[in-house]
Write a protein that holds these residues in place. Structure first.
Motif, PDB file in Angstrom:
ATOM      1  N   ASP A  83       0.908  -1.159   0.069  1.00  0.00           N
ATOM      2  CA  ASP A  83      -0.044   0.112  -0.043  1.00  0.00           C
ATOM      3  C   ASP A  83       0.674   1.048   0.107  1.00  0.00           C
ATOM      4  O   ASP A  83       0.456   2.084  -0.744  1.00  0.00           O
ATOM      5  N   THR A  84       1.988   1.129   0.629  1.00  0.00           N
ATOM      6  CA  THR A  84       2.878   2.448   0.890  1.00  0.00           C
ATOM      7  C   THR A  84       3.345   2.427  -0.420  1.00  0.00           C
ATOM      8  O   THR A  84       3.698   3.878  -0.926  1.00  0.00           O
ATOM      9  N   ARG A  87       1.052   3.905  -2.996  1.00  0.00           N
ATOM     10  CA  ARG A  87       0.725   5.421  -2.595  1.00  0.00           C
ATOM     11  C   ARG A  87       2.079   6.245  -3.159  1.00  0.00           C
ATOM     12  O   ARG A  87       2.014   7.370  -3.621  1.00  0.00           O
ATOM     13  N   ARG A  90       2.045   6.662  -6.957  1.00  0.00           N
ATOM     14  CA  ARG A  90       0.734   7.535  -7.286  1.00  0.00           C
ATOM     15  C   ARG A  90       1.042   8.845  -6.986  1.00  0.00           C
ATOM     16  O   ARG A  90       0.378   9.931  -7.177  1.00  0.00           O
ATOM     17  N   GLY A  91       2.235   9.383  -6.233  1.00  0.00           N
ATOM     18  CA  GLY A  91       2.631  10.700  -5.866  1.00  0.00           C
ATOM     19  C   GLY A  91       1.993  11.326  -4.474  1.00  0.00           C
ATOM     20  O   GLY A  91       1.941  12.363  -4.424  1.00  0.00           O
ATOM     21  N   GLN A  92       1.376  10.354  -3.840  1.00  0.00           N
ATOM     22  CA  GLN A  92       0.485  10.783  -2.591  1.00  0.00           C
ATOM     23  C   GLN A  92       1.642  10.825  -1.516  1.00  0.00           C
ATOM     24  O   GLN A  92       2.825  10.336  -1.482  1.00  0.00           O
ATOM     25  N   ASP A  93       1.406  11.788  -0.534  1.00  0.00           N
ATOM     26  CA  ASP A  93       2.017  11.901   0.658  1.00  0.00           C
ATOM     27  C   ASP A  93       2.152  10.610   1.621  1.00  0.00           C
ATOM     28  O   ASP A  93       0.968   9.898   1.846  1.00  0.00           O
ATOM     29  N   VAL A  94       3.203  10.217   1.871  1.00  0.00           N
ATOM     30  CA  VAL A  94       3.415   9.087   2.778  1.00  0.00           C
ATOM     31  C   VAL A  94       4.194   9.455   4.163  1.00  0.00           C
ATOM     32  O   VAL A  94       5.216  10.256   3.747  1.00  0.00           O
TER      33      VAL A  94
END
Length: 108
Positions: A83-84, A87, A90-94
């Motif tokens: 999942d990390t 994310r 997809r360029g999401q904040d982690v």
């Protein structure tokens, strides 16, 4: 890279039992959602190996899937890692933290 993807899970990976490096053991250790992908890739590389008379793709496939199988010994941790990674792709904040904190959590 100073930061690493950081989850507050107990460090288990180095202490997980590693499966044998046989196709049967690897497949048995995989999570259900990964078994079909393993089957397809394994069949493809076996076909390639028969035609080329070269086992290199087979050993590479087994090595890669062995690592997935080993990680799968902690199903929740494995799914969280995937999942990390998704994310991040997809360029999401982690949430991240300093590498030294992650290493300390891992006992290193």
């Amino acid at each position: 890279m100073a930061n690493t993807a950081h989850q507050h899970h107990p460090a288990r990976a180095p202490h997980l039992p590693a499966p044998d490096k046989t196709p049967r053991a690897i497949r048995a250790a995989l999570l259900p959602e990964d078994a079909g992908d393993f089957d397809c890739e394994y069949r493809a590389v076996m076909t390639e190996a028969m035609e080329a008379l070269d086992l290199t793709p087979v050993t590479a496939c087994l090595e890669r899937w062995w690592r997935v199988a080993w990680s799968s010994a902690d199903p929740d941790g494995h799914r969280a890692m995937l999942d990390t990674a998704d994310r991040l792709i997809r360029g999401q904040d982690v949430t991240t933290g300093p590498l030294r904190e992650t290493l300390a959590e891992l006992g290193q």
